[in-house]
Design a protein around this motif. Structure first.
Motif, PDB file in Angstrom:
ATOM      1  N   PRO A  36      65.268  40.968  28.142  1.00 54.22           N
ATOM      2  CA  PRO A  36      65.059  40.241  28.893  1.00 54.22           C
ATOM      3  C   PRO A  36      63.581  40.969  29.644  1.00 54.22           C
ATOM      4  CG  PRO A  36      66.933  40.370  29.952  1.00 54.22           C
ATOM      5  CD  PRO A  36      67.136  41.019  28.298  1.00 54.22           C
ATOM      6  N   GLY A  37      63.944  42.543  29.641  1.00 47.37           N
ATOM      7  CA  GLY A  37      62.533  43.399  29.298  1.00 47.37           C
ATOM      8  C   GLY A  37      61.992  43.094  27.567  1.00 47.37           C
ATOM      9  N   PHE A  38      62.452  43.327  27.467  1.00 49.14           N
ATOM     10  CA  PHE A  38      61.267  42.764  26.101  1.00 49.14           C
ATOM     11  C   PHE A  38      61.015  41.501  25.031  1.00 49.14           C
ATOM     12  CE2 PHE A  38      61.633  41.082  20.946  1.00 49.14           C
ATOM     13  CZ  PHE A  38      61.212  42.153  20.734  1.00 49.14           C
ATOM     14  N   ALA A  39      61.639  40.254  26.077  1.00 48.42           N
ATOM     15  CA  ALA A  39      60.911  39.164  25.875  1.00 48.42           C
ATOM     16  C   ALA A  39      59.767  38.925  26.843  1.00 48.42           C
ATOM     17  CB  ALA A  39      61.464  38.221  26.570  1.00 48.42           C
ATOM     18  N   ALA A  40      59.720  39.885  28.046  1.00 48.85           N
ATOM     19  CA  ALA A  40      58.887  39.456  29.229  1.00 48.85           C
ATOM     20  C   ALA A  40      57.514  40.750  28.138  1.00 48.85           C
ATOM     21  CB  ALA A  40      58.994  40.791  30.424  1.00 48.85           C
ATOM     22  N   TRP A  41      57.981  41.597  27.452  1.00 48.54           N
ATOM     23  CA  TRP A  41      56.394  42.589  26.918  1.00 48.54           C
ATOM     24  C   TRP A  41      56.095  41.417  25.645  1.00 48.54           C
ATOM     25  CZ3 TRP A  41      53.868  46.129  28.230  1.00 48.54           C
ATOM     26  CH2 TRP A  41      54.630  46.822  29.302  1.00 48.54           C
ATOM     27  N   GLY A  52      52.200  40.673  25.530  1.00 49.44           N
ATOM     28  CA  GLY A  52      51.172  40.649  24.590  1.00 49.44           C
ATOM     29  C   GLY A  52      50.794  39.167  23.516  1.00 49.44           C
ATOM     30  N   LEU A  53      52.398  38.195  23.653  1.00 45.59           N
ATOM     31  CA  LEU A  53      51.418  36.835  23.885  1.00 45.59           C
ATOM     32  C   LEU A  53      50.295  36.135  23.827  1.00 45.59           C
ATOM     33  CD1 LEU A  53      52.391  34.451  21.329  1.00 45.59           C
ATOM     34  CD2 LEU A  53      53.539  34.193  22.329  1.00 45.59           C
ATOM     35  N   LEU A  54      50.453  36.442  25.297  1.00 45.82           N
ATOM     36  CA  LEU A  54      49.466  36.012  26.572  1.00 45.82           C
ATOM     37  C   LEU A  54      47.242  36.833  26.436  1.00 45.82           C
ATOM     38  CD1 LEU A  54      51.305  35.648  29.592  1.00 45.82           C
ATOM     39  CD2 LEU A  54      50.371  33.265  27.949  1.00 45.82           C
ATOM     40  N   VAL A  55      47.424  38.189  25.668  1.00 39.96           N
ATOM     41  CA  VAL A  55      46.801  38.990  25.629  1.00 39.96           C
ATOM     42  C   VAL A  55      46.088  39.011  24.439  1.00 39.96           C
ATOM     43  CG1 VAL A  55      45.856  41.494  25.116  1.00 39.96           C
ATOM     44  CG2 VAL A  55      47.539  41.028  27.052  1.00 39.96           C
ATOM     45  N   CYS A  56      46.625  37.921  23.693  1.00 37.08           N
ATOM     46  CA  CYS A  56      45.954  38.224  22.241  1.00 37.08           C
ATOM     47  C   CYS A  56      45.398  37.019  21.980  1.00 37.08           C
ATOM     48  CB  CYS A  56      47.319  37.827  21.514  1.00 37.08           C
ATOM     49  SG  CYS A  56      47.811  39.040  20.104  1.00 37.08           S
ATOM     50  N   THR A  57      46.432  35.711  22.950  1.00 37.22           N
ATOM     51  CA  THR A  57      45.893  34.227  23.520  1.00 37.22           C
ATOM     52  C   THR A  57      45.353  34.497  23.696  1.00 37.22           C
ATOM     53  OG1 THR A  57      48.175  33.509  22.834  1.00 37.22           O
ATOM     54  CG2 THR A  57      46.545  32.686  23.142  1.00 37.22           C
ATOM     55  N   ALA A  58      45.119  35.170  24.937  1.00 36.37           N
ATOM     56  CA  ALA A  58      43.212  35.603  25.649  1.00 36.37           C
ATOM     57  C   ALA A  58      42.079  36.160  25.037  1.00 36.37           C
ATOM     58  CB  ALA A  58      43.241  36.600  26.719  1.00 36.37           C
ATOM     59  N   LEU A  59      42.119  37.439  24.263  1.00 36.47           N
ATOM     60  CA  LEU A  59      41.274  37.873  23.038  1.00 36.47           C
ATOM     61  C   LEU A  59      40.899  36.634  22.458  1.00 36.47           C
ATOM     62  CD1 LEU A  59      42.507  41.207  22.316  1.00 36.47           C
ATOM     63  CD2 LEU A  59      41.484  40.586  23.754  1.00 36.47           C
TER      64      LEU A  59
END
Length: 88
Positions: A5-10, A14-21
């Protein structure tokens, strides 16, 4: 499997940050360009401050004047000089 679950959250973060960028790529690039141009304008104002005192013309070395130079360039410098002349 407590780490999954911790790995999935990170991974999701990370996917959200890449999408926002990717979405904000052009505005961020324009903001960086404005910051660089304004810093060059600030350096030009500091240089002109040293030379301008001998000529009797002074412009304040501040963030607003640097932003005007960053946005408008050389015409902005002329605008600042004319504004200084009108206000004196």
């Amino acid at each position: 499997m407590t780490g999954l679950p911790g790995f999935a959250a990170w991974g999701l973060a990370g996917l959200l940050v890449c999408t926002a960028l990717l979405i904000l790529r052009r505005p961020v690039a324009q903001l960086i360009r404005l910051i660089l141009r304004s810093s060059v304008g600030l350096a030009a104002l500091a240089l002109f401050s040293q030379v301008g005192q001998a000529l009797g013309v002074t412009l304040g070395v501040n963030l607003v004047n640097a932003l005007v130079l960053g946005l408008l360039g050389v015409p902005g410098f002329g605008l600042l000089l004319m504004l200084q002349w009108v206000l004196k």
